[in-house]
Design an enzyme around this catalytic site. Structure first.
Site, PDB file in Angstrom:
ATOM      1  N   GLY A   1       0.929  -1.408  -0.194  1.00  0.00           N
ATOM      2  CA  GLY A   1      -0.057  -0.051   0.198  1.00  0.00           C
ATOM      3  C   GLY A   1       0.788   1.186   0.134  1.00  0.00           C
TER       4      GLY A   1
ATOM      5  N   GLN B   1       3.119   9.903   1.412  1.00  0.00           N
ATOM      6  CA  GLN B   1       4.389   9.142   1.395  1.00  0.00           C
ATOM      7  C   GLN B   1       5.445   9.595   0.215  1.00  0.00           C
ATOM      8  OE1 GLN B   1       2.508   5.233   2.284  1.00  0.00           O
ATOM      9  NE2 GLN B   1       4.196   5.131   3.442  1.00  0.00           N
TER      10      GLN B   1
ATOM     11  N   CYS C   1       5.579  -0.099   7.541  1.00  0.00           N
ATOM     12  CA  CYS C   1       5.339   1.126   6.739  1.00  0.00           C
ATOM     13  C   CYS C   1       6.414   1.613   6.072  1.00  0.00           C
ATOM     14  CB  CYS C   1       4.717   2.287   7.699  1.00  0.00           C
ATOM     15  SG  CYS C   1       4.286   3.637   6.800  1.00  0.00           S
ATOM     16  N   LEU C   2       6.327   1.898   4.731  1.00  0.00           N
ATOM     17  CA  LEU C   2       7.391   2.322   4.030  1.00  0.00           C
ATOM     18  C   LEU C   2       8.149   3.660   4.392  1.00  0.00           C
ATOM     19  CD1 LEU C   2       5.928   1.579   0.229  1.00  0.00           C
ATOM     20  CD2 LEU C   2       7.373   0.121   1.531  1.00  0.00           C
TER      21      LEU C   2
ATOM     22  N   HIS D   1      -4.631   1.439   7.470  1.00  0.00           N
ATOM     23  CA  HIS D   1      -3.273   1.839   7.640  1.00  0.00           C
ATOM     24  C   HIS D   1      -3.173   2.951   6.297  1.00  0.00           C
ATOM     25  CE1 HIS D   1       1.268   1.237   7.954  1.00  0.00           C
ATOM     26  NE2 HIS D   1       1.040   2.075   6.915  1.00  0.00           N
ATOM     27  N   GLU D   2      -3.700   2.928   5.224  1.00  0.00           N
ATOM     28  CA  GLU D   2      -3.581   3.824   4.359  1.00  0.00           C
ATOM     29  C   GLU D   2      -4.370   5.059   4.596  1.00  0.00           C
ATOM     30  OE1 GLU D   2      -1.264   3.676   2.822  1.00  0.00           O
ATOM     31  OE2 GLU D   2      -0.682   1.588   2.984  1.00  0.00           O
TER      32      GLU D   2
ATOM     33  N   HIS E   1      -3.083   7.136   7.034  1.00  0.00           N
ATOM     34  CA  HIS E   1      -1.850   8.117   6.331  1.00  0.00           C
ATOM     35  C   HIS E   1      -2.589   9.309   5.947  1.00  0.00           C
ATOM     36  CE1 HIS E   1       2.084   6.422   6.178  1.00  0.00           C
ATOM     37  NE2 HIS E   1       1.560   4.970   5.676  1.00  0.00           N
TER      38      HIS E   1
HETATM   39 NI    NI Z   1       2.567   3.285   5.888  1.00  0.00          NI
END
Ligand code: NI
Length: 172
Positions: free
Chosen positions: A48, A53, A95-96, A137-138, A141
């Site tokens: 995701g 991000q 998380c990236l 999660h997204e 963000h």
């Molecule tokens: Ni994330």
């Protein structure tokens, strides 16, 4: 041509901001951005990716939680809202924007999201397990929240300290 965006890391203020609502749909710019977001997500080995991000503070996220040996299941979430949650799951989450950190996060097992697609059409989709987690999660963000906000303050502070150390060492 696809553009692979660098991923913004924790500490950048764009990740803590509430992203702007998207009002223009069906444009070549939006379609290109979505294609680039999928390519950037795959390049980073993620399931995701939210627009903040890559430094773009708009309510756009892309998800593909399909197993590697299955056909892709590309989901675009624009202006998403969580409609309903049920059940409970505890799994490791990463998380990236927080590379190297994974923690157990308790989340609902079933999640129904309502969102718009690239053309602005509203749809609902229910996911379970990893997909339910990705929806949450997204969407987090897009409201300036990372999975850190779901950890105990002890764990959160520990990760913040480690990130600060990496920043001081120029490794973040
Ligand atoms: Ni994330």
């Amino acid at each position: 041509m696809a553009k692979i965006y660098p991923i913004v890391k924790y500490g950048d203020p764009v990740l803590a901001r509430t992203a702007a609502i998207v009002t223009e749909f069906g444009t070549p710019e939006l379609k290109q951005l979505l294609a680039d977001m999928f390519d950037s997500m795959i390049a980073a080995n993620g399931v995701g990716l939210a627009a903040p991000q890559i430094g773009i503070s708009q309510r756009i996220a892309v998800i593909d939680c399909s197993p590697r040996d299955q056909p892709p299941d590309r989901i675009v979430l624009i202006n998403p809202e969580i409609l309903h949650t049920a059940g409970k799951q505890s799994e490791e989450e990463g998380c990236l924007s927080l590379p190297g950190f994974r923690e157990s996060v308790t989340r609902p097992m079933h999640v129904t999201v309502r969102a718009q697609d690239a053309e602005g059409r509203w749809f609902e989709r229910t996911g379970e397990d990893l997909l339910a987690r990705a929806f949450l999660h997204e969407t987090d963000h897009l409201h300036g929240r990372l999975f850190l906000s779901h950890l105990s303050s002890l764990k959160r502070e520990m990760i913040k300290r480690k990130v600060k150390k990496l920043q001081n060492e120029g490794e973040w």
